[in-house]
Enzyme design. Structure first.
Site, PDB file in Angstrom:
ATOM      1  N   SER A 205       0.471  -1.283   0.072  1.00 11.88           N
ATOM      2  CA  SER A 205       0.423   0.621  -0.154  1.00 11.88           C
ATOM      3  C   SER A 205       0.391   1.077   0.033  1.00 11.88           C
ATOM      4  O   SER A 205       1.851   1.531   0.423  1.00 11.88           O
ATOM      5  CB  SER A 205      -0.965   0.535   0.891  1.00 11.88           C
TER       6      SER A 205
ATOM      7  N   TYR B  83      -2.530  -1.055  10.501  1.00 12.05           N
ATOM      8  CA  TYR B  83      -2.367  -1.314   9.223  1.00 12.05           C
ATOM      9  C   TYR B  83      -0.816  -0.682   8.665  1.00 12.05           C
ATOM     10  O   TYR B  83      -0.827  -1.804   7.410  1.00 12.05           O
ATOM     11  CB  TYR B  83      -3.436  -0.751   8.646  1.00 12.05           C
TER      12      TYR B  83
END
Length: 282
Positions: free
Chosen positions: A174, A187
């Site tokens: 990401s 995350y």
């Protein structure tokens, strides 16, 4: 395409695509050219979002696809239908990638059904907005790591004995691994770990002819977004990047195809950024 999305929120993780409005764009943009003909792929989190777009594109390019998903039966069945509409074969396997035994079973079911394994796409994930870090419980922290990084590792462990020269492992990282995200601290940590896993595993497997790369999406319109953020924040999701809009799963999937096929045979340990021009530090 509008720059902003309507306000909306879902109460379940990792979210349900059929409840989103507008629904993410997942169909491939171009006809197939047989770049994955005869290949077998596993895609975790393949029922919706980026995973669904990758599954359909791989099918269009000739691959048989095993789709792993947590609980979203309706989304999974629709993905299966779409794969089969491309003239390919699909296998749905329901379970939690954070469970090592499930990962073993998933791989074995795939090999039994399709006769082998050529491509592993680790994509399943969960994320939560964390406003007060001092109140984040140990159990909540472990849960995110169990899915986002342990799940990747368990799938790799289970797949390795079936992967031969020319096989591919593709991990979904990401933009937050490079930029950070203050509301998604745990995350972001897992996505940074995925980059390190990709680089380390690529060095370990290169002599076997197995290539390991990753894709780092920016703000992409997937079920994780309304399942993670308050409705009002969803309205402005993705508008801060230079392109001023969130990306669509169909715009990310071609990066996975490139890494899965022979076009990328001189790449390993690398990350492709699909992020609307956000230009992360590498």
């Amino acid at each position: 395409m509008a720059n902003a999305m309507p306000a909306q929120h879902q109460d379940t993780q990792p979210g349900r695509q059929h409840e989103m409005h507008p629904e993410p764009e997942f169909m491939p943009l171009f006809p197939g050219s047989g770049r994955l003909k005869g290949k077998v792929a596993i895609i975790t989190g393949g029922d919706s979002g980026i995973g669904r777009a990758v599954a359909i594109l791989f099918a269009r390019e000739g691959a048989k696809v095993a789709v792993g998903y947590l609980e979203e039966d309706r989304d999974a069945e629709e993905t299966k239908r779409l794969i089969e509409a491309e003239g390919s074969k699909a296998l749905l396997v329901k379970g939690d990638v954070g469970d090592r035994e499930f990962c073993k079973s998933f791989v074995e079911q795939t090999v039994k059904e399709f006769g082998g394994l050529d491509i592993l796409v680790n994509n399943a994930a969960e994320q939560y907005v964390r406003e007060e870090l001092d109140k984040l419980s140990e159990e909540s922290l472990k849960q995110v790591f169990q899915t986002n990084i342990f799940g990747y590792f368990f799938m790799i462990q289970a797949a390795l004995k079936h992967l031969k020269k020319g096989a591919r492992i593709i991990n979904t990282s990401s933009i937050v691994a490079y930029r950070g995200q203050p509301q998604l601290m745990d995350y972001s940590m897992t996505k940074g770990a995925i980059v390190a896993l990709t680089r380390s595993l690529s060095a370990r497997l290169v002599d076997k002819g197995i290539l390991v790369n990753s894709v780092a999406p920016g703000p992409i319109w997937t079920p994780l977004i309304p399942a993670s953020f308050p409705a009002e924040e969803v309205k402005t999701f993705g508008t801060s990047v230079p392109m001023k809009r969130p990306g669509q799963p169909s715009e990310v999937a071609p990066a996975f195809l490139f890494l899965a096929c022979e076009d990328s045979r001189y790449m390993t340990g690398q990350t492709i950024h699909v992020d609307g021009g956000d230009f992360p530090s590498s």
